[in-house]
Scaffold this motif. Structure first.
Motif, mmCIF file in Angstrom:
data_model
loop_
_atom_site.group_PDB
_atom_site.id
_atom_site.type_symbol
_atom_site.label_atom_id
_atom_site.label_comp_id
_atom_site.label_asym_id
_atom_site.label_seq_id
_atom_site.Cartn_x
_atom_site.Cartn_y
_atom_site.Cartn_z
ATOM 1 N N SER A 61 0.841 -1.200 0.000
ATOM 2 C CA SER A 61 0.000 0.000 0.000
ATOM 3 C C SER A 61 0.872 1.245 0.000
ATOM 4 C CB SER A 61 -0.923 0.014 1.222
ATOM 5 O OG SER A 61 -0.158 0.079 2.418
ATOM 6 N N VAL A 62 0.253 2.347 -0.376
ATOM 7 C CA VAL A 62 0.913 3.653 -0.353
ATOM 8 C C VAL A 62 0.053 4.589 0.478
ATOM 9 C CG1 VAL A 62 1.634 5.633 -1.728
ATOM 10 C CG2 VAL A 62 2.000 3.315 -2.600
ATOM 11 N N VAL A 63 0.686 5.290 1.400
ATOM 12 C CA VAL A 63 -0.020 6.233 2.271
ATOM 13 C C VAL A 63 0.332 7.656 1.840
ATOM 14 C CG1 VAL A 63 -0.413 7.018 4.630
ATOM 15 C CG2 VAL A 63 0.028 4.585 4.179
ATOM 16 N N ILE A 64 -0.713 8.435 1.573
ATOM 17 C CA ILE A 64 -0.537 9.837 1.174
ATOM 18 C C ILE A 64 -1.021 10.733 2.299
ATOM 19 C CG2 ILE A 64 -1.231 11.621 -0.480
ATOM 20 C CD1 ILE A 64 -1.797 9.370 -2.488
ATOM 21 N N LYS A 65 -0.225 11.746 2.632
ATOM 22 C CA LYS A 65 -0.638 12.718 3.644
ATOM 23 C C LYS A 65 -0.159 14.099 3.222
ATOM 24 C CE LYS A 65 -0.747 13.656 8.599
ATOM 25 N NZ LYS A 65 -0.310 13.202 9.942
ATOM 26 N N ASN A 66 -1.096 15.041 3.228
ATOM 27 C CA ASN A 66 -0.800 16.427 2.872
ATOM 28 C C ASN A 66 -0.061 16.540 1.531
ATOM 29 O OD1 ASN A 66 -1.974 17.298 5.287
ATOM 30 N ND2 ASN A 66 -0.033 17.095 6.393
ATOM 31 N N GLY A 67 -0.506 15.734 0.579
ATOM 32 C CA GLY A 67 0.043 15.833 -0.765
ATOM 33 C C GLY A 67 1.349 15.108 -0.987
ATOM 34 N N LYS A 68 1.915 14.510 0.047
ATOM 35 C CA LYS A 68 3.184 13.800 -0.060
ATOM 36 C C LYS A 68 2.988 12.322 0.224
ATOM 37 C CE LYS A 68 5.862 17.593 -0.400
ATOM 38 N NZ LYS A 68 6.792 17.873 -1.510
ATOM 39 N N ILE A 69 3.952 11.530 -0.205
ATOM 40 C CA ILE A 69 3.929 10.106 0.122
ATOM 41 C C ILE A 69 4.542 9.922 1.504
ATOM 42 C CG2 ILE A 69 4.835 7.827 -0.486
ATOM 43 C CD1 ILE A 69 4.524 8.585 -3.394
ATOM 44 N N GLU A 70 3.715 9.479 2.438
ATOM 45 C CA GLU A 70 4.173 9.306 3.822
ATOM 46 C C GLU A 70 4.784 7.928 4.047
ATOM 47 O OE1 GLU A 70 1.325 8.912 7.210
ATOM 48 O OE2 GLU A 70 2.305 10.764 7.888
ATOM 49 N N ALA A 71 4.243 6.912 3.343
ATOM 50 C CA ALA A 71 4.765 5.558 3.528
ATOM 51 C C ALA A 71 4.495 4.724 2.289
ATOM 52 C CB ALA A 71 4.121 4.900 4.743
ATOM 53 N N VAL A 72 5.455 3.835 1.995
ATOM 54 C CA VAL A 72 5.276 2.826 0.958
ATOM 55 C C VAL A 72 5.466 1.474 1.632
ATOM 56 C CG1 VAL A 72 6.085 1.906 -1.231
ATOM 57 C CG2 VAL A 72 6.149 4.376 -0.834
ATOM 58 N N ASN A 73 4.379 0.780 1.854
ATOM 59 C CA ASN A 73 4.413 -0.496 2.568
ATOM 60 C C ASN A 73 4.515 -1.642 1.565
ATOM 61 O OD1 ASN A 73 3.935 0.861 5.111
ATOM 62 N ND2 ASN A 73 1.806 1.086 4.446
ATOM 63 N N LYS A 74 5.546 -2.470 1.738
ATOM 64 C CA LYS A 74 5.792 -3.567 0.801
ATOM 65 C C LYS A 74 5.735 -4.897 1.525
ATOM 66 C CE LYS A 74 8.805 -0.701 -2.113
ATOM 67 N NZ LYS A 74 10.172 -0.541 -2.659
ATOM 68 N N GLY A 75 4.933 -5.809 0.952
ATOM 69 C CA GLY A 75 4.818 -7.144 1.506
ATOM 70 C C GLY A 75 5.412 -8.187 0.582
ATOM 71 N N ALA A 76 4.679 -9.242 0.341
ATOM 72 C CA ALA A 76 5.173 -10.349 -0.475
ATOM 73 C C ALA A 76 5.400 -9.929 -1.918
ATOM 74 C CB ALA A 76 4.175 -11.507 -0.421
ATOM 75 N N LEU A 77 6.403 -10.562 -2.545
ATOM 76 C CA LEU A 77 6.670 -10.301 -3.954
ATOM 77 C C LEU A 77 5.522 -10.821 -4.827
ATOM 78 C CD1 LEU A 77 10.463 -11.171 -4.269
ATOM 79 C CD2 LEU A 77 9.420 -8.917 -4.575
ATOM 80 N N VAL A 78 5.264 -10.099 -5.936
ATOM 81 C CA VAL A 78 4.211 -10.461 -6.869
ATOM 82 C C VAL A 78 4.844 -10.677 -8.242
ATOM 83 C CG1 VAL A 78 2.121 -9.671 -8.020
ATOM 84 C CG2 VAL A 78 2.477 -9.146 -5.604
ATOM 85 N N THR A 79 4.511 -11.772 -8.884
ATOM 86 C CA THR A 79 5.019 -12.042 -10.241
ATOM 87 C C THR A 79 3.945 -11.874 -11.307
ATOM 88 O OG1 THR A 79 4.575 -14.405 -9.977
ATOM 89 C CG2 THR A 79 6.795 -13.612 -9.380
ATOM 90 N N ASP A 80 2.698 -11.857 -10.897
ATOM 91 C CA ASP A 80 1.577 -11.693 -11.824
ATOM 92 C C ASP A 80 1.491 -10.229 -12.245
ATOM 93 O OD1 ASP A 80 -0.780 -11.602 -13.210
ATOM 94 O OD2 ASP A 80 -2.067 -12.164 -11.522
ATOM 95 N N THR A 81 1.631 -9.965 -13.553
ATOM 96 C CA THR A 81 1.581 -8.587 -14.039
ATOM 97 C C THR A 81 0.227 -8.214 -14.640
ATOM 98 O OG1 THR A 81 2.444 -9.254 -16.207
ATOM 99 C CG2 THR A 81 4.057 -8.559 -14.537
ATOM 100 N N GLU A 82 -0.738 -9.101 -14.505
ATOM 101 C CA GLU A 82 -2.039 -8.879 -15.121
ATOM 102 C C GLU A 82 -3.153 -8.568 -14.136
ATOM 103 O OE1 GLU A 82 -2.519 -8.621 -18.348
ATOM 104 O OE2 GLU A 82 -0.396 -8.988 -18.652
ATOM 105 N N THR A 83 -3.021 -9.012 -12.900
ATOM 106 C CA THR A 83 -4.106 -8.876 -11.926
ATOM 107 C C THR A 83 -3.829 -7.695 -11.011
ATOM 108 O OG1 THR A 83 -4.404 -11.277 -11.994
ATOM 109 C CG2 THR A 83 -5.514 -10.076 -10.219
ATOM 110 N N GLY A 84 -4.504 -6.602 -11.237
ATOM 111 C CA GLY A 84 -4.280 -5.378 -10.470
ATOM 112 C C GLY A 84 -5.176 -5.260 -9.269
#
Length: 515
Positions: A61-84
């Protein structure tokens, strides 16, 4: 919508200003954000986070606060490039003339944003050529941010070896695929061979293509279709332009401006949502802001013309003919036998596809320039356009003088536009803003433009893009031969030239081609 405007030639602007000067200008009166868009507070966007520089995709997920990116949360790797959905940096158009979309800046921005474009490197020389400084000011008034950059890129490469040589000499190459020029097929290998040195652009994109096919996301799909590696294509579209031009656009990193998009798949690249400075500006299928109605500015002073002004008296039976190359901007210089009427006038010959081409000065009344052209394929009628690089005079190709005059005078009557006429029927797309742009919405312009293109094809035109091709017949810097309001121009010698070849005096009537 962030836009960069590349500084026009020094002759147009203050010569004391450095070419690399950077300007920013916020025009808050030109757009109104919907009241339900949060200006402050935090927003969390969940999906598959695309880390272009690392070449990885993470569930997160990406967290936006006051127009800026506050956090970029990264979990498990994804190899599927078709399922958004896939969360990625916004797409950048690396070189475009907004005017050539026939859309006013507000409408262009709305449509481009819906295709995932969050910034454009814009060259306003079309309206600058027409109106000078007031034309540039008009564009600035309709853009959110104004940045100027020096020239260290090349978007005019047609051949792979030429482009590769320029990369080796330190230039960035912008692979262009728009409505007039299609260079992806020739240059796509550069994207994988030099992934840090390549960007993407349309340069000139017309409204039907923008509306139906897409913007840079369409160019990205073309690159992927040629087998280019996904992350190199994403880098060319989203990362390299920001770093090269130093555009104040976020790259999906903590602390960056929240300029990002979500797409349904990394191959289809259909935009689901677009954020600029943390504001939701597009939530498919809805644009989330409104714009003011464009004002009309123009510089168009031509009077209607008559048929006798475009007659070509036969001074020779050999003529130079502009040879059109479909899907390209170059032309060939052809030497052909003239078709001559009983009045000893050179006329169009549909059997050999040698048609009359006329240029009318739009700034003041002057005798039209007349020559002949091969490749349009019209069997009847005429088409005309007031977008004609770079002076934007009226250019018309047609079979009969009557239809040529009708098509030209239709454009003069509305001070700019695209027209087609044949067999008593006419279609006109008015372009009242500088004789270059419409005040209508993108769907309205796209529909009318498609109708006029289809009509020209029904008249016999075989070109892939009749009007974009017509627009480049006056660009007297691209080989081999073009036509301006002053006459035929040989680009190889860089001189004006007569339409006649070696003069051959007429001995008797048998030397003529009769209609």
């Amino acid at each position: 919508f962030f836009l960069m405007i590349r500084r026009p030639p020094r002759s147009t602007l203050d010569r004391s200003s450095a070419a690399s000067d950077v300007y920013k200008r916020q025009v808050s009166t030109q757009s109104t954000w919907d009241s339900n868009i949060p200006m402050e507070g935090s927003i969390t966007i969940e999906g598959n986070v695309v880390d272009i520089e690392a070449g990885l995709i993470h569930k997160g997920s990406v967290v936006i606060k006051n127009g800026k990116i506050e956090a970029v949360n990264k979990g498990a790797l994804v190899t599927d490039t078709e399922t958004g959905p896939f969360i990625m940096p916004g797409i950048i158009e690396s070189h475009v003339h907004i005017e050539d979309s026939l859309l006013c800046p507000q409408e262009f921005a709305k449509t481009a944003i819906s295709q995932g474009t969050v910034a454009c490197v814009c060259d306003p020389h079309e309206i600058a050529n027409v109106m000078g400084i007031p034309g540039i000011e008009y564009m600035i008034e309709n853009l959110d941010k104004y940045i100027s950059a020096g020239i260290s890129t090349d978007h005019e490469c047609f051949a792979y070896e030429e482009a590769k040589e320029k990369v080796m000499k330190g230039m960035k190459i912008i692979v262009r695929d728009g409505s007039a020029a299609h260079n992806m097929e020739a240059l796509h290998k550069l994207i994988d061979e030099y992934p840090l040195e390549v960007m993407l652009c349309t340069d000139d994109i017309h409204p039907d293509d923008l509306y139906a096919k897409g913007h840079i996301n369409h160019v990205m799909r073309l690159a992927l279709g040629h087998g280019c590696k996904l992350f190199n294509v994403l880098r060319a579209a989203c990362i390299n332009p920001v770093k090269h031009y130093k555009i104040p656009v976020g790259l999906l990193k903590v602390g960056d401006p929240a300029d990002l998009i979500t797409v349904d798949s990394l191959t289809k690249l259909n935009t689901k949502s677009s954020y600029i400075n943390g504001k939701l500006v597009f939530d498919s299928p809805n644009i989330k802001f409104t714009v003011t109605k464009p004002k009309i500015v123009n510089n168009f002073n031509a009077s209607p013309i008559k048929e006798d002004s475009i007659i070509v008296k036969a001074e020779s039976d050999i003529i130079k003919v502009i040879g059109v190359v479909d899907k390209d901007l170059i032309t060939k210089k052809l030497i052909e036998k003239a078709t001559i009427s009983e009045k000893k006038e050179i006329v169009s010959d549909t059997a050999r596809d040698i048609l009359k081409i006329v240029v009318v000065n739009r700034y003041f009344d002057a005798k039209p320039s007349v020559s002949f052209i091969h490749g349009f394929g019209l069997k009847t009628g005429a088409i005309a356009f007031s977008i004609s690089h770079d002076a934007h005079n009226i250019t018309c190709v047609g079979v009969s003088d009557k239809d040529i005059v009708t098509a030209i005078n239709l454009i003069i009557s509305v001070k700019g536009g695209a027209s087609a006429t044949a067999n008593g029927k006419s279609i006109l797309l008015p372009l009242p803003i500088g004789g270059l742009m419409s005040e209508l919405s993108t769907p309205e312009v796209a529909k009318l433009y498609q109708e006029i293109q289809d009509f020209s094809r029904s008249m016999g035109c075989k070109l892939t893009s009749p009007f974009p091709t017509l627009a480049f017949m006056g660009l007297t810097v691209i080989p081999e031969i073009k036509i301006s309001d002053r006459g035929l121009f040989d680009v190889n010698t860089f001189k004006e030239t007569s339409i006649f070849g070696d003069k051959q005096p007429f001995i008797n009537q048998t030397e003529y081609y009769f209609l």
